[in-house]
Design an enzyme around this catalytic site. Structure first.
Site, PDB file in Angstrom:
ATOM      1  N   CYS A 155       0.831  -1.209   0.000  1.00 14.75           N
ATOM      2  CA  CYS A 155       0.000   0.000   0.000  1.00 14.75           C
ATOM      3  C   CYS A 155       0.867   1.261   0.000  1.00 14.75           C
ATOM      4  O   CYS A 155       2.054   1.219   0.289  1.00 14.75           O
ATOM      5  CB  CYS A 155      -0.866   0.008   1.255  1.00 14.75           C
ATOM      6  SG  CYS A 155      -1.786  -1.492   1.505  1.00 14.75           S
TER       7      CYS A 155
ATOM      8  N   HIS B 187      22.780 -34.449 -12.258  1.00 14.10           N
ATOM      9  CA  HIS B 187      22.148 -34.980 -11.019  1.00 14.10           C
ATOM     10  C   HIS B 187      20.643 -34.750 -11.021  1.00 14.10           C
ATOM     11  O   HIS B 187      20.012 -34.828  -9.978  1.00 14.10           O
ATOM     12  CB  HIS B 187      22.802 -34.317  -9.804  1.00 14.10           C
ATOM     13  CG  HIS B 187      24.266 -34.599  -9.712  1.00 14.10           C
ATOM     14  ND1 HIS B 187      24.785 -35.794  -9.256  1.00 14.10           N
ATOM     15  CD2 HIS B 187      25.338 -33.863 -10.092  1.00 14.10           C
ATOM     16  CE1 HIS B 187      26.106 -35.764  -9.321  1.00 14.10           C
ATOM     17  NE2 HIS B 187      26.471 -34.613  -9.821  1.00 14.10           N
TER      18      HIS B 187
ATOM     19  N   LYS C 276       6.733  -3.697  -4.586  1.00 15.73           N
ATOM     20  CA  LYS C 276       8.124  -3.248  -4.598  1.00 15.73           C
ATOM     21  C   LYS C 276       8.823  -3.603  -3.293  1.00 15.73           C
ATOM     22  O   LYS C 276       9.978  -3.939  -3.272  1.00 15.73           O
ATOM     23  CB  LYS C 276       8.205  -1.734  -4.816  1.00 15.73           C
ATOM     24  CG  LYS C 276       9.621  -1.194  -4.859  1.00 15.73           C
ATOM     25  CD  LYS C 276      10.434  -1.832  -5.973  1.00 15.73           C
ATOM     26  CE  LYS C 276      11.884  -1.381  -5.974  1.00 15.73           C
ATOM     27  NZ  LYS C 276      12.700  -2.222  -6.886  1.00 15.73           N
TER      28      LYS C 276
ATOM     29  N   LYS D 253      14.722 -12.534 -12.494  1.00 19.81           N
ATOM     30  CA  LYS D 253      14.322 -11.395 -13.345  1.00 19.81           C
ATOM     31  C   LYS D 253      13.355 -11.850 -14.426  1.00 19.81           C
ATOM     32  O   LYS D 253      12.324 -11.248 -14.665  1.00 19.81           O
ATOM     33  CB  LYS D 253      15.552 -10.771 -14.015  1.00 19.81           C
ATOM     34  CG  LYS D 253      16.319  -9.786 -13.202  1.00 19.81           C
ATOM     35  CD  LYS D 253      15.660  -8.469 -12.959  1.00 19.81           C
ATOM     36  CE  LYS D 253      15.010  -8.229 -11.606  1.00 19.81           C
ATOM     37  NZ  LYS D 253      15.334  -8.804 -10.412  1.00 19.81           N
TER      38      LYS D 253
ATOM     39  N   GLU E 207      19.868 -14.801 -10.128  1.00 20.16           N
ATOM     40  CA  GLU E 207      19.166 -13.519 -10.330  1.00 20.16           C
ATOM     41  C   GLU E 207      18.636 -13.425 -11.751  1.00 20.16           C
ATOM     42  O   GLU E 207      17.552 -12.892 -11.997  1.00 20.16           O
ATOM     43  CB  GLU E 207      20.111 -12.354 -10.026  1.00 20.16           C
ATOM     44  CG  GLU E 207      19.536 -10.981 -10.265  1.00 20.16           C
ATOM     45  CD  GLU E 207      18.297 -10.676  -9.408  1.00 20.16           C
ATOM     46  OE1 GLU E 207      17.976 -11.436  -8.474  1.00 20.16           O
ATOM     47  OE2 GLU E 207      17.614  -9.685  -9.730  1.00 20.16           O
TER      48      GLU E 207
ATOM     49  N   GLU F  29       9.865 -13.048 -12.916  1.00 19.07           N
ATOM     50  CA  GLU F  29       8.992 -12.089 -12.210  1.00 19.07           C
ATOM     51  C   GLU F  29       8.371 -11.068 -13.158  1.00 19.07           C
ATOM     52  O   GLU F  29       7.327 -10.499 -12.847  1.00 19.07           O
ATOM     53  CB  GLU F  29       9.716 -11.407 -11.062  1.00 19.07           C
ATOM     54  CG  GLU F  29      10.796 -10.441 -11.429  1.00 19.07           C
ATOM     55  CD  GLU F  29      11.350  -9.726 -10.186  1.00 19.07           C
ATOM     56  OE1 GLU F  29      10.595  -9.472  -9.232  1.00 19.07           O
ATOM     57  OE2 GLU F  29      12.545  -9.434 -10.187  1.00 19.07           O
TER      58      GLU F  29
ATOM     59  N   TRP G 104      -3.130  -2.476  -1.434  1.00 18.62           N
ATOM     60  CA  TRP G 104      -2.760  -3.795  -1.989  1.00 18.62           C
ATOM     61  C   TRP G 104      -3.396  -4.774  -1.013  1.00 18.62           C
ATOM     62  O   TRP G 104      -2.907  -4.932   0.111  1.00 18.62           O
ATOM     63  CB  TRP G 104      -1.240  -3.907  -2.026  1.00 18.62           C
ATOM     64  CG  TRP G 104      -0.702  -5.076  -2.760  1.00 18.62           C
ATOM     65  CD1 TRP G 104      -0.996  -5.481  -4.037  1.00 18.62           C
ATOM     66  CD2 TRP G 104       0.253  -6.040  -2.291  1.00 18.62           C
ATOM     67  NE1 TRP G 104      -0.287  -6.603  -4.367  1.00 18.62           N
ATOM     68  CE2 TRP G 104       0.495  -6.971  -3.323  1.00 18.62           C
ATOM     69  CE3 TRP G 104       0.940  -6.200  -1.111  1.00 18.62           C
ATOM     70  CZ2 TRP G 104       1.369  -8.030  -3.204  1.00 18.62           C
ATOM     71  CZ3 TRP G 104       1.824  -7.255  -0.989  1.00 18.62           C
ATOM     72  CH2 TRP G 104       2.026  -8.162  -2.022  1.00 18.62           C
TER      73      TRP G 104
ATOM     74  N   ASN H  99      -1.255   1.446   6.177  1.00 13.48           N
ATOM     75  CA  ASN H  99      -0.356   0.438   5.585  1.00 13.48           C
ATOM     76  C   ASN H  99       0.017  -0.514   6.695  1.00 13.48           C
ATOM     77  O   ASN H  99       0.258  -0.095   7.826  1.00 13.48           O
ATOM     78  CB  ASN H  99       0.949   1.089   5.065  1.00 13.48           C
ATOM     79  CG  ASN H  99       0.745   1.794   3.745  1.00 13.48           C
ATOM     80  OD1 ASN H  99      -0.376   1.828   3.212  1.00 13.48           O
ATOM     81  ND2 ASN H  99       1.807   2.370   3.219  1.00 13.48           N
ATOM     82  N   GLY H 100       0.107  -1.825   6.351  1.00 19.00           N
ATOM     83  CA  GLY H 100       0.541  -2.798   7.351  1.00 19.00           C
ATOM     84  C   GLY H 100      -0.567  -3.790   7.664  1.00 19.00           C
ATOM     85  O   GLY H 100      -1.559  -3.886   6.938  1.00 19.00           O
TER      86      GLY H 100
ATOM     87  N   ARG I  27       4.199   0.810  -6.503  1.00 20.25           N
ATOM     88  CA  ARG I  27       4.283  -0.130  -5.363  1.00 20.25           C
ATOM     89  C   ARG I  27       3.323  -1.292  -5.532  1.00 20.25           C
ATOM     90  O   ARG I  27       3.361  -2.256  -4.773  1.00 20.25           O
ATOM     91  CB  ARG I  27       3.977   0.610  -4.065  1.00 20.25           C
ATOM     92  CG  ARG I  27       4.972   1.696  -3.718  1.00 20.25           C
ATOM     93  CD  ARG I  27       4.399   2.687  -2.727  1.00 20.25           C
ATOM     94  NE  ARG I  27       4.194   2.095  -1.431  1.00 20.25           N
ATOM     95  CZ  ARG I  27       5.033   2.277  -0.404  1.00 20.25           C
ATOM     96  NH1 ARG I  27       6.093   3.020  -0.576  1.00 20.25           N
ATOM     97  NH2 ARG I  27       4.810   1.727   0.755  1.00 20.25           N
TER      98      ARG I  27
HETATM   99  C1  AGP Z   1      13.409  -8.376  -7.033  1.00 18.90           C
HETATM  100  O1  AGP Z   1      13.277  -7.918  -8.384  1.00 18.90           O
HETATM  101  C2  AGP Z   1      12.100  -8.319  -6.304  1.00 18.90           C
HETATM  102  N1  AGP Z   1      11.491  -7.060  -6.417  1.00 18.90           N
HETATM  103  C3  AGP Z   1      12.222  -8.847  -4.888  1.00 18.90           C
HETATM  104  O2  AGP Z   1      12.756 -10.145  -4.940  1.00 18.90           O
HETATM  105  C4  AGP Z   1      13.092  -8.008  -3.934  1.00 18.90           C
HETATM  106  O3  AGP Z   1      14.449  -8.152  -4.260  1.00 18.90           O
HETATM  107  C5  AGP Z   1      12.866  -8.543  -2.508  1.00 18.90           C
HETATM  108  O4  AGP Z   1      11.493  -8.388  -2.197  1.00 18.90           O
HETATM  109  C6  AGP Z   1      13.720  -7.823  -1.467  1.00 18.90           C
HETATM  110  O5  AGP Z   1      13.376  -6.467  -1.437  1.00 18.90           O
HETATM  111  P1  AGP Z   1      14.367  -5.463  -0.658  1.00 18.90           P
HETATM  112  O6  AGP Z   1      15.688  -5.510  -1.352  1.00 18.90           O
HETATM  113  O7  AGP Z   1      13.707  -4.114  -0.756  1.00 18.90           O
HETATM  114  O8  AGP Z   1      14.470  -5.946   0.760  1.00 18.90           O
END
Ligand code: AGP
Length: 610
Positions: free
Chosen positions: A2, A506, A605, A487, A483, A490, A75, A101-102, A27
């Site tokens: 949020c 394996h 985010k 990428k 990574e 996601e 959200w 938020n939360g 976000r």
């Molecule tokens: C990565 O592209 C994602 N957005 C997600 O995995 C992110 O790295 C993870 O949520 C950690 O976020 P932070 O680095 O803000 O703690």
């Protein structure tokens, strides 16, 4: 996750709130709303769906008069996305409106108690109890009421509050969820992150846990849980609004990929002078360092992957055992940690709930904590013993790019500084690596200008319909491939899996069939021949292989189908360069698939709830 924006000043609040919510869209959200005090009455307009729907409902905010208001992008966590579940929520007497938020963990018991007292609830959210609870505990003094509310709430919250009884004041409370107060000229703001208010001010004050902010157009007061005034020191955010806007790129993600040379420079330049590395206020005191028997590196998602890249570098040069932990696993693992463990916490946002919890747990067991964070004054930055900011600038796209590569470089700097202090690296090798690091921004710049990007677009065109893509590598290339897989999956929603190339026989080899795509990272000279045989094994089963190699290893093309290269660089720091190629590959595949690149479905985010 949020988003919150609040405004109090001499301008119409509606349009400012709408504009702030648009800055928070990145976000991730499913509904939004605003509330404004207009002639002593609180008017609320909210809507499920994108902010355009809200914009239309309130004519860009012009529909509401009044110069005090709050806004929210939701959200959904409790209660489906709907108009009635959107924020702001009203108290039953409509004298208070709140945005939250939360997660309020004891909301059911509070809801039951308030219902038994005759309060009616209109939605299914946890947040609504806050509005009713304020009304219930209010006896004419809002600060006392908010103190009592803080006493009753369990969980995490950042809350913006307006009251028809105090039409010239904006309130806020928070615990374990970010909220900043923006200081303007004749106007003030509250926001869940800087970007919502950055257009109006760069001066902020941080609200700490269980504090109350009482904000007018020309003043701000802060109270602790005991009602005692707390003095605050404003700070300035060095981000400019252009950085928080798309600047002509189609997506924030592409803009942030191309910002990496500048971001890496900002991470490196203030820390390297000649052959000396200065990590801001972090001094690795030789005595403490000699007592460190192991290093734990903790993070989530890409931050976790950055930690795995960092681990191979730090172990190699500092000769200290390094463990990587997913924060969500660490906090429930009863970790073996203490004064002899250095805990490095990685987080772009500095607000990830699991990562913050992991930091607090390590700290509680006596481990010294060092945070590698991008957002200044974020919860993780403030909770750690030491913090090394990555200075990547605002990262808006949900999929991290510059946030990740600057984390890796920060870990390289930490590793080199420790290795020199411990005497586990020769001066020659230390200087080589320093040189290599200082050249990285230019090498990334070169990659972004060259025909490689055109090649990546061509490969994306060729493979965007694949159902599954594999990434493999050895050593630091394996770490980098993790990574690359994240990428791709996601933002393009293609299933992607990274595995250590040595593991091929394996298990994974059973999945290789005609046209299965594998991206093979081949930057480590000493592992070249091993990778060559892994590539041949994949091809022997009909698989297609794109080799991602350093120019020195471009001969790998002879046994691959396609080739992507990175400029010559020290093998130990190649993950920064391979990351850029894999980011671009993911971006162009997702673009071809018509995906919502900056706001991938279901993702936020920063995950500020566990
Ligand atoms: C990565 O592209 C994602 N957005 C997600 O995995 C992110 O790295 C993870 O949520 C950690 O976020 P932070 O680095 O803000 O703690």
């Amino acid at each position: 996750m949020c988003g919150i924006i609040g405004y109090i000043g001499n301008k119409k609040a509606g349009p400012i709130l709408l504009d702030g919510l648009k800055k928070l869209e990145y976000r991730g959200y499913d509904s939004s709303g605003i509330a404004v005090i207009d002639g002593g009455v609180i008017s609320v307009i909210k809507s499920v769906g994108m902010i355009e729907a809200l914009d239309e409902k309130c004519s860009g905010g012009e529909l509401l008069n009044g110069t005090v208001g709050i806004g929210h992008t939701r959200w959904a966590t409790h209660g489906a996305p709907s108009d009635v579940n959107s924020h702001p929520h009203l108290s039953s007497d409509k004298r208070f409106a709140i945005v939250h938020n939360g997660i309020i963990e004891n909301f059911e018991s509070l809801r039951t108690e308030l219902k038994s007292l005759g309060y009616k609830f209109v939605g299914e959210t946890d947040s609504e109890v806050i509005a009713k609870l304020i009304q219930h505990l209010y006896n004419g003094n809002i600060i006392s009421a908010l103190r009592a509310v803080i006493d009753r709430l369990e969980g995490s919250y950042a809350v913006g509050i307006i009251s028809a009884d105090k039409p010239d004041t904006l309130y806020a409370i928070r615990k374990d969820n970010p909220l900043v107060v923006g200081l303007g000229n004749g106007e003030n703001f509250i926001a869940s992150d800087y970007t919502a208010a950055l257009e109006h001010t760069k001066r902020f004050v941080l609200l700490d846990d269980k504090e109350i902010a009482e904000i007018t157009a020309t003043s701000t007061k802060f109270y602790d849980i005991n009602g005692k005034l707390v003095k605050k020191t404003p700070y300035t955010i060095e981000w400019n609004i252009e950085e928080a806007q798309k600047g002509g790129y189609n997506h924030f993600m592409l803009k942030e990929i191309y910002e990496q040379p500048k971001a890496l420079t900002r991470t490196l330049r203030p820390r390297i002078s000649g052959d000396e590395i200065k990590l801001d206020k972090i001094e690795f005191d030789a005595e403490h360092l000699s007592s460190v028997e192991r290093i734990d590196i903790i993070g989530c998602g890409s931050a976790y992957h950055a930690g795995i890249v960092g681990r191979s570098f730090i172990e190699k040069h500092c000769r200290i055992p390094v463990n990587n932990f997913l924060a969500s696993e660490y906090i429930y693992s009863d970790p073996i940690t203490g004064p002899k463990t250095l805990t490095i916490i990685i987080s772009q946002s500095g607000e990830t709930a699991d990562t913050l919890a992991a930091l607090k747990l390590a700290h509680s067991r006596g481990s010294k904590t060092l945070a590698v964070v991008n957002v200044v004054q974020s919860a993780i930055a403030r909770a750690a013993d030491d913090v090394l900011y990555t200075h990547a600038g605002p990262e808006i796209a949900v999929a991290t790019t510059k946030g990740y590569t600057t984390q890796i470089v920060a870990l390289y700097l930490i590793g080199l500084k420790m290795a020199l202090k411990k005497g586990t690296i020769t001066t020659k090798r230390y200087k080589e690596l320093i040189r290599g690091l200082t050249k990285l921004p230019d090498k990334v710049e070169d990659m972004l200008l060259e025909t490689e990007v055109e090649k990546i677009k061509e490969y994306a065109e060729k493979f965007y319909n694949h159902k599954c893509v594999f990434f493999m590598g050895r050593g630091t290339d394996y770490a980098a491939s993790l990574e690359g897989a994240l990428k791709l999956k996601e933002i393009s929603y293609i299933h992607a899996e990274a595995y250590a190339a040595g593991e091929l026989k394996h298990g994974t080899i059973s999945l290789i069939e005609d046209d299965t795509l594998t991206l093979a990272l081949v930057t480590q000279e000493k592992l070249y021949h091993k990778m060559e045989s892994n590539i041949k094994a994949v091809k022997a089963r009909g698989g297609t292989v794109i080799a991602l190699a350093s120019r020195a290893n471009s001969k790998i093309k002879s046994c691959s189908d396609l080739l992507l290269t990175i400029p010559e660089c020290d093998d130990d720091i190649s993950p920064v360069l391979t990351a850029v190629q894999l980011q671009l590959f993911a971006y162009y595949v997702a673009l071809k698939r018509g995906c919502e690149i900056d706001k991938p479905r279901n993702l936020a985010k920063s995950v500020t709830v566990e």
